[in-house]
Design a protein around this motif. Structure first.
Motif, PDB file in Angstrom:
ATOM      1  N   GLU A  89       0.858  -1.182   0.000  1.00  0.00           N
ATOM      2  CA  GLU A  89       0.000   0.000   0.000  1.00  0.00           C
ATOM      3  C   GLU A  89       0.897   1.236   0.000  1.00  0.00           C
ATOM      4  N   ILE A 114      -6.056   0.935  -9.871  1.00  0.00           N
ATOM      5  CA  ILE A 114      -5.956   0.838  -8.416  1.00  0.00           C
ATOM      6  C   ILE A 114      -4.493   0.945  -7.989  1.00  0.00           C
ATOM      7  N   TYR A 116      -2.599  -0.248  -5.729  1.00  0.00           N
ATOM      8  CA  TYR A 116      -2.015  -1.304  -4.916  1.00  0.00           C
ATOM      9  C   TYR A 116      -0.987  -2.027  -5.771  1.00  0.00           C
ATOM     10  N   LYS A 162      -9.826   0.045   1.902  1.00  0.00           N
ATOM     11  CA  LYS A 162     -10.592   0.024   0.661  1.00  0.00           C
ATOM     12  C   LYS A 162      -9.951   0.947  -0.363  1.00  0.00           C
ATOM     13  N   ARG A 163     -10.044   0.533  -1.595  1.00  0.00           N
ATOM     14  CA  ARG A 163      -9.651   1.361  -2.735  1.00  0.00           C
ATOM     15  C   ARG A 163     -10.401   0.818  -3.941  1.00  0.00           C
ATOM     16  N   SER A 206     -13.749   0.573  -3.951  1.00  0.00           N
ATOM     17  CA  SER A 206     -14.943  -0.108  -3.434  1.00  0.00           C
ATOM     18  C   SER A 206     -15.864   0.920  -2.817  1.00  0.00           C
ATOM     19  N   PHE A 252      -8.739  -6.151   2.370  1.00  0.00           N
ATOM     20  CA  PHE A 252      -8.709  -5.094   1.370  1.00  0.00           C
ATOM     21  C   PHE A 252      -9.917  -5.254   0.462  1.00  0.00           C
ATOM     22  N   THR A 273     -11.345  -4.101  -2.866  1.00  0.00           N
ATOM     23  CA  THR A 273     -10.743  -3.457  -4.021  1.00  0.00           C
ATOM     24  C   THR A 273     -11.199  -4.145  -5.300  1.00  0.00           C
ATOM     25  N   ARG A 274     -10.506  -3.850  -6.376  1.00  0.00           N
ATOM     26  CA  ARG A 274     -10.747  -4.529  -7.646  1.00  0.00           C
ATOM     27  C   ARG A 274      -9.470  -5.233  -8.082  1.00  0.00           C
TER      28      ARG A 274
END
Length: 413
Positions: free
Chosen positions: A296, A323, A325, A369-370, A372, A394, A396-397
């Motif tokens: 992160e 994203i 990440y 979260k990222r 979402s 996490f 996320t996508r």
């Protein structure tokens, strides 16, 4: 932090503030260092038996501000300084101001015109570096507070405070110009840089006209709003992004263009400092499956669009092109991102997550979260974690699909 509203500033007159600087006012204020704001009515009633009511009100307000300012300035300075509600809220955090003053000192700057100085947070940091400062603010009370702070910290010999419109100030005799435009109005935060007071275009011209210049801006400024020839620096302190700065006349800002259009950018992490720099946009990182470790990036890295630089250092890839990440199969140390060891990569599903947490006895759940829409507190209420163990999830996508990544900080037992 729950600062008083800016409207509270209107209830303090320059005359009320001046009374705080008298021996009676200083003694009264010192006696309130550890007072409990929850008992303010009883304290005020007692103090008004021996002191004028306006002085008591001003001292109580100042005592509250000093207590809240400890988080930003430290106890040693905060309990000697003076504040206005708006000035306390908008003043630069001491650690960030010290870093910026150090950077200016390293550039050989010996004098600075500090325009829109507020309560003097940056001016004080500059003076502590031995830099001569002209601090300017058009608000009478704010200028009086800045002057009192320079005197309280023993820096009055290096800080001249003027109550003046910054547009009328001749800065030609100074090595550097620093501008901190007001980014709040009567309705709260101002997001349009041209709605700053003064506007960003004016502030940038004033800074760029000096041998060296800097403009403090909101960290949410879009990259396309960064003026040509400026270096944009995002600064975080203990992982929390505090501000952004536009630099003019520095070696970095004058460097050769990068691989594409866009500003020179820097991410600086405090304490340290540790900095990443790029003279222009980097090629996007590769995208691939989630590996054993998820990184992160620090908020300053993300804001400065330097995730690609961190991914390259880690030999990593993105889990999704949109994203921030980074994932990798090997653990590598970096100050620019926090590493997590991932145990599960699952399609998003509350029932699945709740069952897995129950099976593993997870009662302490950290939710990140990222990408979402679900909020962490909402998730905790729905899955109701219980048990002695800890985990991080996490939301996320991954390759465009809503996903859950479950793990723990790398190296955690």
């Amino acid at each position: 932090m729950d600062w008083p509203t800016l409207a509270d500033n209107e209830r303090v007159t320059p005359e009320d503030f001046t009374a705080l600087l008298t021996p009676e006012g200083r003694t009264l204020l010192d006696s309130l260092r550890d007072y409990d704001p929850g008992r303010e009515l009883a304290v005020a009633t007692r103090l008004r038996r021996d002191h004028p009511a306006p002085l008591v009100s001003a001292a109580l307000g100042q005592a509250r501000l000093r207590q809240r300012a400890v988080a930003k300035f430290g106890a040693e300075d905060a309990f000697r300084m003076y504040f206005t509600p708006g000035g306390a809220e908008m003043a630069t955090r001491a650690s960030v101001a010290a870093y910026r003053a150090g950077r200016l000192a390293a550039l050989g700057v010996r004098s600075v015109a500090d325009l829109c100085c507020g309560i003097g947070g940056d001016a004080l940091a500059l003076a502590r570096r031995g830099i001569r400062v002209l601090a300017v603010d058009r608000d009478p009370l704010t200028a009086a507070v800045a002057r009192a702070n320079a005197e309280a910290l023993g820096l009055a010999g290096l800080v001249e405070v003027r109550e003046e419109d910054v547009a009328a100030v001749d800065t030609s005799g100074y090595d550097a110009v620093f501008v901190d435009p007001a980014r709040r109005g009567g309705r709260g935060r101002v997001f349009d840089p041209e709605a700053y007071s003064p506007p960003l275009s004016w502030a940038a011209r004033a800074a760029a006209a000096a041998p060296c210049g800097a403009v403090k801006i909101a960290p949410g400024i879009p990259h396309e709003a960064v003026p040509a020839g400026a270096e944009a620096e995002w600064i975080s302190d203990h992982g929390d992004v505090k501000e952004a700065v536009l630099w003019f006349g520095t070696a970095a800002a004058d460097a050769a263009p990068g691989p594409g259009p866009g500003p020179a950018v820097r991410a600086t992490l405090l304490p340290g400092p540790r900095s990443l720099y790029a003279a222009g946009p980097l090629p996007p990182p590769p995208v691939g499956p989630v590996g054993r470790y998820l990184y992160e990036p620090d908020g300053a890295v993300i804001r400065s669009h330097l995730v690609a630089e961190v991914a390259a250092q880690l030999g990593g890839r993105l889990i999704d092109p949109t994203i921030a990440y980074v994932t990798a199969d090997e653990l590598r140390a970096t100050p620019y991102a926090t590493a997590y060891e991932i145990t599960d990569v699952l399609p998003f599903g509350l029932k699945t997550l709740k069952a897995l947490l129950r099976e593993r006895g997870v009662g302490t759940l950290t939710v990140k979260k990222r990408g979402s829409a679900i909020e962490p507190e909402e998730l905790r209420r729905k899955v109701k974690p219980q048990g002695p163990n800890e985990a991080t999830v996490f939301l996320t996508r991954v390759a465009g699909a809503p996903s859950m990544l479950i793990g723990a900080p790398a190296g955690a037992a």
